[in-house]
Enzyme design. Structure first.
Site, PDB file in Angstrom:
ATOM      1  N   HIS A 155       0.851  -1.110  -0.022  1.00 62.27           N
ATOM      2  CA  HIS A 155      -0.038  -0.162   0.010  1.00 62.27           C
ATOM      3  C   HIS A 155       0.776   1.190   0.070  1.00 62.27           C
ATOM      4  CE1 HIS A 155      -3.671   2.605   0.967  1.00 62.27           C
ATOM      5  NE2 HIS A 155      -2.718   3.205   1.742  1.00 62.27           N
TER       6      HIS A 155
ATOM      7  N   SER B 263       3.942   0.740   2.485  1.00 70.55           N
ATOM      8  CA  SER B 263       3.860  -0.384   3.679  1.00 70.55           C
ATOM      9  C   SER B 263       3.342  -1.436   2.953  1.00 70.55           C
ATOM     10  CB  SER B 263       2.936   0.184   4.727  1.00 70.55           C
ATOM     11  OG  SER B 263       2.943   1.242   5.167  1.00 70.55           O
TER      12      SER B 263
ATOM     13  N   ASP C  53      -6.894  -2.376   4.466  1.00 68.38           N
ATOM     14  CA  ASP C  53      -5.550  -1.449   4.708  1.00 68.38           C
ATOM     15  C   ASP C  53      -5.255  -1.348   6.253  1.00 68.38           C
ATOM     16  OD1 ASP C  53      -6.160   0.843   1.877  1.00 68.38           O
ATOM     17  OD2 ASP C  53      -5.256  -1.066   2.017  1.00 68.38           O
TER      18      ASP C  53
END
Ligand SMILES: Nc1nc2c(c(=O)[nH]1)N[C@@H](CN(C=O)c1ccc(C(=O)N[C@@H](CCC(=O)O)C(=O)O)cc1)CN2
Ligand code: GAR
Length: 221
Positions: free
Chosen positions: A117, A144, A153
């Site tokens: 992400h 990340s 997420d």
């Protein structure tokens, strides 16, 4: 007696929606011997994804499950899951896969599905992260890699890489700087996983048996 090495290697299925530069990083890591795994298939929800061309050029089977053909997420996810499971992967790798997955789908792959992400989670969950950082006037951004959880997420973060935001930055210049880091850290994380070093234990990422209470910080050379 010849041993089919393909059956001895950990099996990956990679899901994409776009360019596939992270997929290309995995292909390179495998071709150079750095990542000892096999990409059994690349599946995209978009037929126009250039990553499908990258996979085909590398001799990797491809498939398309177009989300546009389904009237709800559950039906899309079930077809996608059936296609993935046909390859019996050790790990499902989301590499720019741009569909929110249903809780049942995510739970089916609990502990064996990763995502990358483009933000320093938990900051900037969702999409258009580079644009939002620029709009907010941020001076730091990053990427990340995390285990995928039903919360978008929100899964346990494994590693992060920070990049500066320059006054001259555009979305594309920022994305380019971020992707340089992506192409290093994502193959590293997958390597840790296929080597059995990275695991999800009690919903916490662990490396070599040690709980990652904070993401590993990757420092670029
Ligand atoms: N249940 C989960 N599904 C997904 C996760 C997750 O952590 N949990 N990670 C995402 C990847 N991702 C960000 O890293 C992400 C992908 C897509 C979206 C989104 O809003 N998608 C829209 C469509 C957007 C588009 O087509 O351009 C949607 O699905 O309606 C947000 C974040 C993968 N799935
Ligand atoms: N929310 C998910 C998301 O935005 N993922 C991002 O999509 C790009 C895919 O690039 P690629 O197709 O060249 O690998 C990557 O930058 C990845 O971080």
């Amino acid at each position: 007696m010849s041993i089919d090495n393909a059956t001895a290697l950990p099996t990956l299925v990679v899901l994409i929606s776009g360019s596939g530069s992270n997929l290309q990083a995995f292909i390179k890591a495998i071709e150079t011997g750095r990542l000892k795994a096999r990409i059994a298939a690349v599946i995209s929800n978009r037929a126009e994804a250039y990553g499908l061309r990258r996979a085909a050029d590398a001799g990797i089977p491809t498939d398309i499950v177009s989300h546009r053909l389904f009237d709800n997420r559950e039906n899309f996810d079930q077809v996608l899951q059936d296609k993935i499971d046909a390859f019996q992967p050790d790990l499902v790798v989301l590499a720019g896969f741009m569909r929110i997955l249903t809780p049942n789908f995510v739970r089916h792959y609990e502990g064996r599905m990763l995502n990358i992400h483009p933000s320093l989670l938990p900051l900037y969950k969702g999409i258009h992260t580079h644009r939002r950082v620029l709009e907010d006037g941020g001076n730091e951004h990053g990427v990340s890699v995390h285990f995928v959880s039903p919360e978008l997420d929100g899964g346990p973060v494994i590693i992060q890489a920070k990049v500066p935001v320059l006054p001259s930055d555009s979305e594309s210049s920022l994305a380019e700087r971020i992707q340089e880091q992506e192409h290093v850290i994502y193959p590293q994380v997958v390597k840790w996983f296929v080597e059995g070093r990275l695991k999800l234990v009690n919903n916490q990422a662990t490396l070599d048996g040690n709980a990652l209470t904070r993401p590993i910080q990757h420092l670029s050379a």
